[in-house]
Design a protein around this motif. Structure first.
Motif, PDB file in Angstrom:
ATOM      1  N   ILE A 242       0.826  -1.204   0.000  1.00  0.00           N
ATOM      2  CA  ILE A 242       0.000   0.000   0.000  1.00  0.00           C
ATOM      3  C   ILE A 242       0.865   1.262   0.000  1.00  0.00           C
ATOM      4  CG2 ILE A 242      -1.615   1.383   1.361  1.00  0.00           C
ATOM      5  CD1 ILE A 242      -3.039  -0.809   0.066  1.00  0.00           C
ATOM      6  N   THR A 243       0.544   2.182  -0.916  1.00  0.00           N
ATOM      7  CA  THR A 243       1.216   3.488  -0.941  1.00  0.00           C
ATOM      8  C   THR A 243       0.247   4.634  -0.662  1.00  0.00           C
ATOM      9  OG1 THR A 243       0.896   3.663  -3.344  1.00  0.00           O
ATOM     10  CG2 THR A 243       2.969   2.696  -2.578  1.00  0.00           C
ATOM     11  N   LYS A 266       7.347  -3.534   6.718  1.00  0.00           N
ATOM     12  CA  LYS A 266       6.390  -2.494   7.056  1.00  0.00           C
ATOM     13  C   LYS A 266       5.941  -1.774   5.784  1.00  0.00           C
ATOM     14  CE  LYS A 266       7.649  -1.327  11.796  1.00  0.00           C
ATOM     15  NZ  LYS A 266       8.039  -0.227  12.715  1.00  0.00           N
ATOM     16  N   ALA A 267       4.681  -1.330   5.810  1.00  0.00           N
ATOM     17  CA  ALA A 267       4.157  -0.572   4.662  1.00  0.00           C
ATOM     18  C   ALA A 267       4.916   0.744   4.540  1.00  0.00           C
ATOM     19  CB  ALA A 267       2.674  -0.312   4.845  1.00  0.00           C
ATOM     20  N   THR A 268       5.213   1.130   3.319  1.00  0.00           N
ATOM     21  CA  THR A 268       5.888   2.410   3.060  1.00  0.00           C
ATOM     22  C   THR A 268       4.905   3.344   2.377  1.00  0.00           C
ATOM     23  OG1 THR A 268       6.770   1.457   1.017  1.00  0.00           O
ATOM     24  CG2 THR A 268       8.209   1.459   2.947  1.00  0.00           C
ATOM     25  N   LEU A 269       4.041   3.934   3.166  1.00  0.00           N
ATOM     26  CA  LEU A 269       3.011   4.836   2.642  1.00  0.00           C
ATOM     27  C   LEU A 269       3.615   6.111   2.065  1.00  0.00           C
ATOM     28  CD1 LEU A 269       0.157   4.742   5.305  1.00  0.00           C
ATOM     29  CD2 LEU A 269      -0.032   4.073   2.921  1.00  0.00           C
ATOM     30  N   LYS A 270       2.948   6.614   1.018  1.00  0.00           N
ATOM     31  CA  LYS A 270       3.309   7.921   0.465  1.00  0.00           C
ATOM     32  C   LYS A 270       2.192   8.941   0.707  1.00  0.00           C
ATOM     33  CE  LYS A 270       6.327   6.134  -3.188  1.00  0.00           C
ATOM     34  NZ  LYS A 270       6.568   6.050  -4.660  1.00  0.00           N
ATOM     35  N   ALA A 285      -1.195   4.462  16.962  1.00  0.00           N
ATOM     36  CA  ALA A 285      -1.765   4.145  15.646  1.00  0.00           C
ATOM     37  C   ALA A 285      -0.758   4.350  14.529  1.00  0.00           C
ATOM     38  CB  ALA A 285      -3.006   5.003  15.397  1.00  0.00           C
ATOM     39  N   PHE A 286       0.150   5.312  14.714  1.00  0.00           N
ATOM     40  CA  PHE A 286       1.143   5.622  13.681  1.00  0.00           C
ATOM     41  C   PHE A 286       2.450   4.857  13.862  1.00  0.00           C
ATOM     42  CE2 PHE A 286      -1.670   9.136  12.968  1.00  0.00           C
ATOM     43  CZ  PHE A 286      -1.485   9.483  11.644  1.00  0.00           C
ATOM     44  N   SER A 287       2.520   3.998  14.833  1.00  0.00           N
ATOM     45  CA  SER A 287       3.798   3.355  15.154  1.00  0.00           C
ATOM     46  C   SER A 287       4.067   2.067  14.392  1.00  0.00           C
ATOM     47  CB  SER A 287       3.851   3.049  16.660  1.00  0.00           C
ATOM     48  OG  SER A 287       2.849   2.101  17.006  1.00  0.00           O
ATOM     49  N   TYR A 288       3.094   1.604  13.598  1.00  0.00           N
ATOM     50  CA  TYR A 288       3.248   0.301  12.959  1.00  0.00           C
ATOM     51  C   TYR A 288       3.673   0.377  11.483  1.00  0.00           C
ATOM     52  CZ  TYR A 288       0.834  -1.374  17.113  1.00  0.00           C
ATOM     53  OH  TYR A 288       0.484  -1.655  18.406  1.00  0.00           O
ATOM     54  N   PHE A 289       3.919   1.548  10.967  1.00  0.00           N
ATOM     55  CA  PHE A 289       4.383   1.646   9.580  1.00  0.00           C
ATOM     56  C   PHE A 289       5.537   2.638   9.492  1.00  0.00           C
ATOM     57  CE2 PHE A 289       1.120   4.885   9.971  1.00  0.00           C
ATOM     58  CZ  PHE A 289       1.635   5.966   9.278  1.00  0.00           C
ATOM     59  N   ASP A 290       6.278   2.507   8.413  1.00  0.00           N
ATOM     60  CA  ASP A 290       7.472   3.330   8.223  1.00  0.00           C
ATOM     61  C   ASP A 290       7.079   4.642   7.530  1.00  0.00           C
ATOM     62  OD1 ASP A 290       9.926   4.378   7.829  1.00  0.00           O
ATOM     63  OD2 ASP A 290      10.804   2.610   6.877  1.00  0.00           O
ATOM     64  N   PRO A 291       7.192   5.781   8.208  1.00  0.00           N
ATOM     65  CA  PRO A 291       6.769   7.057   7.622  1.00  0.00           C
ATOM     66  C   PRO A 291       7.844   7.739   6.782  1.00  0.00           C
ATOM     67  CG  PRO A 291       7.424   7.409   9.868  1.00  0.00           C
ATOM     68  CD  PRO A 291       7.648   5.948   9.596  1.00  0.00           C
ATOM     69  N   ILE A 292       8.926   7.024   6.507  1.00  0.00           N
ATOM     70  CA  ILE A 292      10.057   7.669   5.837  1.00  0.00           C
ATOM     71  C   ILE A 292       9.715   8.179   4.440  1.00  0.00           C
ATOM     72  CG2 ILE A 292      10.972   5.524   4.833  1.00  0.00           C
ATOM     73  CD1 ILE A 292      13.787   6.624   5.475  1.00  0.00           C
ATOM     74  N   CYS A 293       8.725   7.542   3.780  1.00  0.00           N
ATOM     75  CA  CYS A 293       8.344   7.951   2.424  1.00  0.00           C
ATOM     76  C   CYS A 293       7.055   8.771   2.390  1.00  0.00           C
ATOM     77  CB  CYS A 293       8.171   6.725   1.534  1.00  0.00           C
ATOM     78  SG  CYS A 293       9.673   5.772   1.295  1.00  0.00           S
ATOM     79  N   LEU A 294       6.447   9.009   3.551  1.00  0.00           N
ATOM     80  CA  LEU A 294       5.158   9.690   3.617  1.00  0.00           C
ATOM     81  C   LEU A 294       5.312  11.155   3.206  1.00  0.00           C
ATOM     82  CD1 LEU A 294       2.308   8.831   4.386  1.00  0.00           C
ATOM     83  CD2 LEU A 294       2.750   9.632   6.701  1.00  0.00           C
ATOM     84  N   SER A 312       8.802  11.963  13.016  1.00  0.00           N
ATOM     85  CA  SER A 312       9.497  11.001  12.154  1.00  0.00           C
ATOM     86  C   SER A 312       9.117  11.138  10.683  1.00  0.00           C
ATOM     87  CB  SER A 312       9.198   9.578  12.629  1.00  0.00           C
ATOM     88  OG  SER A 312       7.800   9.338  12.648  1.00  0.00           O
ATOM     89  N   MET A 313       8.255  12.086  10.357  1.00  0.00           N
ATOM     90  CA  MET A 313       7.782  12.250   8.973  1.00  0.00           C
ATOM     91  C   MET A 313       8.605  13.313   8.262  1.00  0.00           C
ATOM     92  SD  MET A 313       3.654  12.010   9.588  1.00  0.00           S
ATOM     93  CE  MET A 313       2.936  10.677  10.566  1.00  0.00           C
ATOM     94  N   LYS A 314       9.833  13.015   8.010  1.00  0.00           N
ATOM     95  CA  LYS A 314      10.771  13.996   7.456  1.00  0.00           C
ATOM     96  C   LYS A 314      10.567  14.288   5.975  1.00  0.00           C
ATOM     97  CE  LYS A 314      13.009  14.353  11.367  1.00  0.00           C
ATOM     98  NZ  LYS A 314      12.960  15.590  12.189  1.00  0.00           N
ATOM     99  N   ALA A 315       9.795  13.431   5.283  1.00  0.00           N
ATOM    100  CA  ALA A 315       9.622  13.620   3.837  1.00  0.00           C
ATOM    101  C   ALA A 315       8.332  14.354   3.489  1.00  0.00           C
ATOM    102  CB  ALA A 315       9.634  12.256   3.130  1.00  0.00           C
ATOM    103  N   LEU A 316       7.622  14.885   4.476  1.00  0.00           N
ATOM    104  CA  LEU A 316       6.328  15.533   4.241  1.00  0.00           C
ATOM    105  C   LEU A 316       6.428  16.701   3.260  1.00  0.00           C
ATOM    106  CD1 LEU A 316       4.427  15.728   7.662  1.00  0.00           C
ATOM    107  CD2 LEU A 316       3.780  14.481   5.596  1.00  0.00           C
TER     108      LEU A 316
END
Length: 600
Positions: A242-243, A266-270, A285-294, A312-316
Motif C-alpha cells: 500500500i502506498t 512495514k508498509a511504506t506509505l506515500k 496508531a502511527f507506530s506500525y508503519f514506516d513514515p520515511i516515504c510519507l 518522524s515524517m521527514k519527507a512531508l
C-alpha cells in the motif's frame, strides 16, 4: 492522413493552432456539422486523438446526438460523457458499435439503466468503464458486463448494485482498479473478490466491511490504493504494497499492525488521508508503519491536540491540519518536519501570529499556506513575508487589516500568485499596498469597507487573471472608470448592490473576454444567449392576433369587492342544479368557484 504530431494533446487541448482552428470551424453550427458528416471515408481516417477532440467539442457545444456517433466508430478510443443528462440507451447502442473503444465514462448519466448496458456486451477492446452514480444500474447490468473479459477498470460507486452483484465481479480476472464506494458491501462480498489478484486500486468507502472482512486484504499482493473511509474498520493489518490509504471518518485503533507473518516488511506509505478520524491513541496508531516515504498527510477535522507523532515524517510535502484543536505549542512539531513542506493548511485552528513566527525560517520550500479562520493579525504578515517560496496565501476571515501598509512586505515574495483576503476588515489603504505585486494573478477580496478607490488601485496589478471584490461599496462611476488589467479573465462583483444595469451591461459588452459575476449579469447573459429560434417564436407571438385578443380580455373579478366575491361563493354552493342539467351547471359553477378562490 493527418500528421499525428499535430494532434498530440497537452493539458486537454490540442497543441497545434491549425488543428484547433479546423475543429473550431467544424463545430461552429449544426449546418457545419452536416457538411462534413457525409465525408465518411475522410472521417474514418482521422487519428484517434483528433477524432476524440472533435467528438468532445461537439458534445460541449450541444451538437452531438446519437446517430452522429456512428461516424466515429472506427477511430475513437476514449469517450467521456460524464454528467450528460441526455445520454440513454440509444446513445449506448451506438457506442456499443465502436470497434476500438477502450475507455467509456458515463458517470452521473442518470438515464442509463441496466438494460442500456446490454449494448456493451462482448466488446473486444473495452478496458475502462465508469458507471459511478448511475442509480438505475443494478445487478442485472453487472451481468451484461461480465461478457467483457478485457475490463481492467470498473467504477460502480453509488449505483444500485447489491452484494450479489459485487460477488459476480470475481469472474473479471483482469480487474486492476475497482471502485465500489457507497454500496452496501458485506465482509462476505469482499471475501469473494480475493481471486482478483491483479487488483491495485480498491475503493469501498461507506461499505459495511468490518475488521474481519478487511483481514482478507492481505490476499491482494499488488494493492497500492485502498479507500476504507466511512467503514467500521478499526484495525488494519499490515499491507506492505500500500502506498495510498484513506480511512477518513473511521475510529482507528491501529494501522498496519502485524500480519500473517511477523517478518513482513512495514508498509511504506506515500499518501495518508484520515480526515474526520478519531483515534484511540494517535501515537500508537502511527507506530506500525514506516513514515520515511510519507509525503502527503490529511488529518483535518480529527480533533488532534498533540502532534508529536509528526517528528518522524521527514519527507512531508503536503500537510493538512485544518479544523484541529492545535495552537502555537504544536507549531514546533510542524517546523521540525518543514524542510520539504510545499503545502500547509492550518485553517480553523488556534494558531496565532506568534505561531506563524515559529514557522518562519523552517519551511524554505513552502509554496501554499492557508491560515483562514485563525486569530492571526497584521503581525503575522511580516512573518509570512519571510517564507521566500510562497505562491499562494489564504488569510480569509482573519484579523488582518492592512493598516500602516502592513501588506506591502508581501511584495517581497517574488513568486506570489494567489492571495485571499476575503472577510477581513481590509480597507482601501490595504488594497493600495497590493497594487505593486508584480506576479499576482488571483486576488480575492470581500469587505464592506472597500470602495471605488480599491478598484482603481487594482488597475495597476497587470498580471491579474481573476479578481473577486465582493460586497464592496462600488458605484456606477467607479465601474465606468475601471480599466481592467490586460490579462483579466474573471471579475466577481457579487454583492456590490449599488451597481445598476446602466453601467453593468455596457461594461460586459465592452469587455467580452472577461467573465463577469453579478446578480444583474445573469438576466443579461440569458437574454444575450437566447437562440434565434426562441427569438423568432417570441416575435411571431408578439405580432399574432392572439396577443391582442388576450390583451383585450378584462378580468371580471375587478368589478367585485372581496366581500361580494365571498357572498357569490356561498350563494353558488347553495344552489342545487336541476336533474338532467348537471353538465351545464358544472360549466358555470366550477369556473366561478375557481375565480372566487383566486381572491379568497
Amino acid at each position: 492522413m493527418a500528421d499525428h504530431s499535430l494532434v498530440i494533446e497537452a493539458g486537454g487541448e490540442l497543441e497545434s493552432p491549425l488543428v484547433r482552428r479546423c475543429i473550431e470551424a467544424a463545430t461552429q453550427s449544426a449546418d457545419a456539422v452536416e457538411m462534413w458528416r457525409r465525408q465518411r471515408r475522410t472521417l474514418e481516417r482521422l487519428p484517434s486523438q483528433l477524432a476524440e477532440a472533435l467528438l468532445h467539442r461537439l458534445l460541449s457545444r450541444r451538437l452531438l446526438y446519437p446517430s452522429l456517433l456512428e461516424v466515429f466508430k472506427y477511430n475513437v478510443e476514449k469517450v467521456d460523457l460524464r454528467g450528460e443528462s441526455s445520454v440513454d440507451a440509444e446513445w449506448m447502442a451506438y457506442l456499443g458499435a465502436f470497434h476500438f473503444l477502450y475507455s467509456l465514462n458515463v458517470s452521473e448519466c442518470h438515464r442509463i439503466n441496466s438494460s442500456a448496458l446490454w449494448s456493451l456486451s462482448g466488446m473486444n477492446h473495452l478496458k475502462e468503464v465508469d458507471l459511478s452514480r448511475c442509480s438505475k444500474v443494478n445487478d442485472a447490468g453487472i451481468k451484461h458486463l461480465l461478457s467483457i473479459r478485457t475490463i481492467e477498470t470498473l467504477c460502480i460507486s453509488e449505483t444500485s448494485v447489491t452484494t450479489n452483484g459485487v460477488t459476480l465481479l470475481s469472474s473479471l480476472k483482469k480487474l486492476s482498479k475497482l471502485e465500489l464506494g457507497g454500496l452496501f458491501i458485506t465482509d462476505t462480498a469482499l471475501v469473494s473478490l480475493r481471486v482478483l489478484t491483479n487488483l491495485q486500486h480498491l475503493d469501498i468507502w461507506g461499505s459495511d466491511v468490518t475488521n474481519e472482512g478487511a483481514s482478507i486484504l492481505v490476499k491482494f499482493p499488488n494493492l497500492n490504493f485502498l479507500n476504507l473511509a466511512w467503514t467500521k474498520v478499526t484495525v488494519l493489518l499490515n499491507l506492505p504494497s500500500i502506498t495510498c490509504l484513506n480511512m477518513s471518518n473511521c475510529n482507528i485503533h491501529s494501522i498496519f499492525k502485524g500480519g500473517f507473518n511477523d517478518n513482513d516488511n512495514k508498509a511504506t506509505l506515500k499518501k495518508l488521508i484520515l480526515s474526520g478520524t478519531s483515534f484511540k491513541d494517535v501515537t500508537k496508531a502511527f507506530s506500525y508503519f514506516d513514515p520515511i516515504c510519507l509525503s502527503f498527510v490529511d488529518l483535518s477535522n480529527s480533533s488532534l491536540r498533540d502532534l508529536s507523532f509528526l517528528l518522524s515524517m521527514k519527507a512531508l510535502e503536503n500537510l493538512d491540519l485544518s479544523g484541529n484543536l492545535i495552537g502555537d505549542d504544536s507549531v514546533e512539531f510542524i517546523a521540525s518536519v518543514g524542510a520539504n513542506l510545499e503545502t500547509l493548511n492550518l485553517s480553523n485552528t488556534r494558531v496565532t501570529s506568534a505561531g506563524v513566527g515559529i514557522l518562519a525560517g523552517h519551511v524554505p520550500k513552502l509554496e501554499t499556506i492557508s491560515l483562514s479562520y485563525t486569530p492571526i493579525d497584521d503581525l503575522a504578515i511580516s512573518y509570512i513575508a519571510m517564507i521566500p517560496s510562497l505562491k499562494a496565501i489564504d488569510i480569509k476571515a482573519t484579523y488582518v487589516t492592512g493598516v500602516d501598509s502592513s501588506l506591502e512586505v508581501l511584495g517581497n515574495l517574488k513568486n506570489l500568485e494567489k492571495l485571499n483576503l476575503e472577510e477581513t476588515p481590509l480597507k482601501d489603504e490595504g488594497v493600495g499596498s497590493i497594487s505593486n505585486f508584480k506576479k499576482l494573478s488571483h486576488l480575492s477580496l470581500r469587505s464592506s469597507f472597500l470602495t471605488d478607490v480599491s478598484l482603481q488601485y487594482l488597475t495597476s496589478v497587470t498580471k491579474l487573471k481573476t479578481l473577486s471584490i465582493r460586497d464592496a461599496i462600488l458605484t456606477n462611476a467607479g465601474i465606468d472608470c475601471f480599466n481592467p488589467p490586460p490579462f483579466l479573465k474573471s471579475l466577481d462583483l457579487t454583492g456590490c448592490w449599488l451597481l445598476t444595469n446602466d453601467v453593468i451591461f455596457p461594461f460586459v459588452e465592452r469587455h467580452p473576454g472577461i467573465k463577469i459575476r453579478h446578480e444583474l449579469v445573469c438576466d443579461f447573459e440569458e437574454a444575450k444567449h437566447t437562440s434565434p429560434l426562441q427569438t423568432s417564436v417570441r416575435r411571431r407571438f408578439s405580432s399574432s392576433p392572439l396577443k391582442y385578443e388576450m390583451s383585450a380580455i378584462i378580468d371580471e373579478r375587478l368589478k367585485y369587492s372581496r366581500a361580494e366575491l365571498l357572498s357569490m361563493q356561498f350563494a353558488s354552493m347553495a344552489i342545487v342544479p336541476p336533474s338532467g342539467s348537471v353538465n351545464k351547471c358544472e360549466e358555470y359553477y366550477v369556473p366561478m368557484r375557481r375565480l372566487v378562490c383566486c381572491f379568497s
